[in-house]
Write an enzyme that holds these catalytic residues in place. Structure first.
Site, PDB file in Angstrom:
ATOM      1  N   ASP A  90      21.922  15.635  48.237  1.00 12.86           N
ATOM      2  CA  ASP A  90      20.642  15.949  47.591  1.00 12.86           C
ATOM      3  C   ASP A  90      19.911  14.664  47.188  1.00 12.86           C
ATOM      4  O   ASP A  90      19.651  14.428  46.021  1.00 12.86           O
ATOM      5  CB  ASP A  90      20.858  16.858  46.372  1.00 12.86           C
ATOM      6  CG  ASP A  90      21.698  16.200  45.285  1.00 12.86           C
ATOM      7  OD1 ASP A  90      22.428  15.223  45.583  1.00 12.86           O
ATOM      8  OD2 ASP A  90      21.615  16.629  44.121  1.00 12.86           O
ATOM      9  N   ASP A 149      22.591   9.031  46.175  1.00 14.70           N
ATOM     10  CA  ASP A 149      22.840   9.670  47.472  1.00 14.70           C
ATOM     11  C   ASP A 149      22.300   8.791  48.600  1.00 14.70           C
ATOM     12  O   ASP A 149      22.923   8.658  49.655  1.00 14.70           O
ATOM     13  CB  ASP A 149      22.147  11.030  47.569  1.00 14.70           C
ATOM     14  CG  ASP A 149      22.491  11.969  46.442  1.00 14.70           C
ATOM     15  OD1 ASP A 149      23.281  12.890  46.656  1.00 14.70           O
ATOM     16  OD2 ASP A 149      21.934  11.776  45.345  1.00 14.70           O
ATOM     17  N   ASN A 161      19.195  17.056  42.819  1.00 10.81           N
ATOM     18  CA  ASN A 161      18.431  16.051  42.081  1.00 10.81           C
ATOM     19  C   ASN A 161      16.949  16.405  42.055  1.00 10.81           C
ATOM     20  O   ASN A 161      16.268  16.220  41.048  1.00 10.81           O
ATOM     21  CB  ASN A 161      18.632  14.674  42.706  1.00 10.81           C
ATOM     22  CG  ASN A 161      20.006  14.113  42.429  1.00 10.81           C
ATOM     23  OD1 ASN A 161      20.541  14.274  41.342  1.00 10.81           O
ATOM     24  ND2 ASN A 161      20.587  13.459  43.417  1.00 10.81           N
ATOM     25  N   THR A 209      27.778  15.460  48.067  1.00 13.15           N
ATOM     26  CA  THR A 209      27.367  14.598  46.961  1.00 13.15           C
ATOM     27  C   THR A 209      26.260  15.247  46.130  1.00 13.15           C
ATOM     28  O   THR A 209      25.637  14.573  45.303  1.00 13.15           O
ATOM     29  CB  THR A 209      26.904  13.216  47.463  1.00 13.15           C
ATOM     30  OG1 THR A 209      25.755  13.372  48.312  1.00 13.15           O
ATOM     31  CG2 THR A 209      28.011  12.507  48.214  1.00 13.15           C
ATOM     32  N   PHE A 238      26.846  16.820  36.429  1.00 11.50           N
ATOM     33  CA  PHE A 238      25.639  17.439  36.971  1.00 11.50           C
ATOM     34  C   PHE A 238      25.883  18.286  38.213  1.00 11.50           C
ATOM     35  O   PHE A 238      25.428  19.428  38.291  1.00 11.50           O
ATOM     36  CB  PHE A 238      24.588  16.366  37.276  1.00 11.50           C
ATOM     37  CG  PHE A 238      23.362  16.907  37.954  1.00 11.50           C
ATOM     38  CD1 PHE A 238      22.400  17.588  37.231  1.00 11.50           C
ATOM     39  CD2 PHE A 238      23.177  16.761  39.330  1.00 11.50           C
ATOM     40  CE1 PHE A 238      21.266  18.115  37.840  1.00 11.50           C
ATOM     41  CE2 PHE A 238      22.047  17.278  39.957  1.00 11.50           C
ATOM     42  CZ  PHE A 238      21.094  17.958  39.209  1.00 11.50           C
ATOM     43  N   ASN A 239      26.564  17.754  39.238  1.00 13.14           N
ATOM     44  CA  ASN A 239      26.717  18.509  40.491  1.00 13.14           C
ATOM     45  C   ASN A 239      27.431  19.832  40.274  1.00 13.14           C
ATOM     46  O   ASN A 239      27.054  20.852  40.872  1.00 13.14           O
ATOM     47  CB  ASN A 239      27.489  17.679  41.527  1.00 13.14           C
ATOM     48  CG  ASN A 239      26.651  16.583  42.140  1.00 13.14           C
ATOM     49  OD1 ASN A 239      25.438  16.549  41.984  1.00 13.14           O
ATOM     50  ND2 ASN A 239      27.305  15.682  42.853  1.00 13.14           N
ATOM     51  N   HIS A 250      27.029   6.955  41.526  1.00 13.71           N
ATOM     52  CA  HIS A 250      28.055   7.992  41.595  1.00 13.71           C
ATOM     53  C   HIS A 250      28.479   8.319  43.033  1.00 13.71           C
ATOM     54  O   HIS A 250      29.661   8.249  43.384  1.00 13.71           O
ATOM     55  CB  HIS A 250      27.538   9.266  40.922  1.00 13.71           C
ATOM     56  CG  HIS A 250      27.101   9.098  39.525  1.00 13.71           C
ATOM     57  ND1 HIS A 250      27.984   8.935  38.473  1.00 13.71           N
ATOM     58  CD2 HIS A 250      25.859   9.072  38.971  1.00 13.71           C
ATOM     59  CE1 HIS A 250      27.315   8.818  37.336  1.00 13.71           C
ATOM     60  NE2 HIS A 250      26.024   8.894  37.616  1.00 13.71           N
ATOM     61  N   ASP A 251      27.510   8.682  43.870  1.00 12.57           N
ATOM     62  CA  ASP A 251      27.824   9.220  45.194  1.00 12.57           C
ATOM     63  C   ASP A 251      28.426   8.185  46.130  1.00 12.57           C
ATOM     64  O   ASP A 251      29.184   8.531  47.046  1.00 12.57           O
ATOM     65  CB  ASP A 251      26.575   9.826  45.824  1.00 12.57           C
ATOM     66  CG  ASP A 251      26.009  10.973  45.006  1.00 12.57           C
ATOM     67  OD1 ASP A 251      26.800  11.623  44.298  1.00 12.57           O
ATOM     68  OD2 ASP A 251      24.798  11.213  45.069  1.00 12.57           O
TER      69      ASP A 251
END
Length: 304
Positions: free
Chosen positions: A10, A15, A39, A123, A164-165, A232-233
């Site tokens: 996303d 990402d 996102n 992700t 979040f994810n 993060h991703d």
């Protein structure tokens, strides 16, 4: 040997950095990018994926996926990633066209057509993955493992309990964790340790145009601190290429789907409640210096 991967994503700033690494690292063979609402809305995440494919003059297909979570109302992260999801850099406008088939259909077709088992890298929220397993359970036997960014054993970044994810579509996350497919949970337990330092960020535009592009979008990330910015991703790609730099612990992970802890990933850290069974290798520690060094080396090697 290359690892055949599919990214379900996303984009999103981090990402975009993960996709950059996946497209360009010779040890990875990125077969397909599927998009999901997360996102930002799925029309924007799809456009952002196409921008990256075009930026690198790649022919990797992109398929648009779920516009909203399975049950829970959609809540984006535009406050972190900006209204477009990838602000700060002017990308080419002559973008390729996404596949006519949906993300779920594209995932099914690519997985079943592959002679080798595919590694899935979600992700964003896991809505497409849950729909894939519900509609085409036969694909599970053709997936090597899922290396998923999301979750936490500790403090969340969406609520006190939830990352979040997973929070975005907790019902999909529960379906994925109960799928029987081997899972690596790349969560906040390591992504908040391996911040991309400000020194690393300021080095990026000196490397090449890819470095400039990443720098220009990363500095717009609202998830910023004095120590750096969480990518993060990108940790999913780092794990695939350098598992020796990350410590994992096997445990059973479940997902809360209601109440104030909605979206929490609950790890059976004592192995007390599932008769010794595990469904996840949870990433619990990371060499942050190695991550920063690798990130710069990866970008520097890109011929763009």
């Amino acid at each position: 040997m290359t690892t055949k991967i599919i990214m379900d994503t996303d984009p999103g700033i981090d990402d975009a950095a993960a996709i950059t690494m996946a497209i360009n690292d010779p040890k990875l063979d990125l077969k397909l990018i599927t998009t999901v609402a997360g996102n930002v809305t799925v029309d924007k995440t799809t456009k952002n994926a196409l921008k990256l494919v075009r930026f690198f003059n790649s022919d990797i297909p992109v398929a648009a996926g779920a516009k909203q979570p399975l049950i829970k109302p959609f809540e984006d992260a535009a406050r972190i990633h900006g209204e477009s999801g990838m602000p700060g850099y002017v990308f080419p406008e002559d973008l390729p066209t996404p596949l006519e088939k949906s993300a779920v259909e594209a995932l099914r077709d690519e997985i079943m057509a592959s002679e080798e088992k595919i590694t899935l890298i979600p992700t964003g929220s896991y809505t497409n993955i849950a729909l894939l397993f519900a509609q085409y359970p036969e694909v599970k036997d053709h997936i090597e493992r899922i290396v998923a960014m999301g979750g936490t054993l500790g403090k969340g970044n969406m609520t006190s309990a939830a990352e979040f994810n997973v929070f975005t579509d907790p019902h999909a996350a529960k379906m994925m964790y109960h799928s029987g497919v081997p899972i690596v949970m790349v969560g906040l337990d390591i992504t908040m340790k391996a911040l991309l330092t400000h020194d690393s960020i300021e080095t990026l535009p000196t490397l090449n145009e890819t470095g400039k592009m990443l720098h220009d979008i990363i500095i717009n990330d609202g998830d910023n601190s004095d120590k750096g910015i969480a990518m993060h991703d990108v940790n999913t790609i780092f794990y695939l290429l350098h598992p020796e730099a990350i410590t994992t612990e096997k445990m059973w992970v479940d997902v809360q789907t209601e109440g104030p802890a909605m979206g929490e990933t609950v790890g059976d850290i004592r192995g007390a409640y599932h008769n010794g069974k595990t469904n996840t290798a949870v990433c619990v520690d990371i060499d942050a210096d190695a991550f920063n060094k690798w990130f710069i080396e990866e970008v520097k090697a890109i011929q763009n």
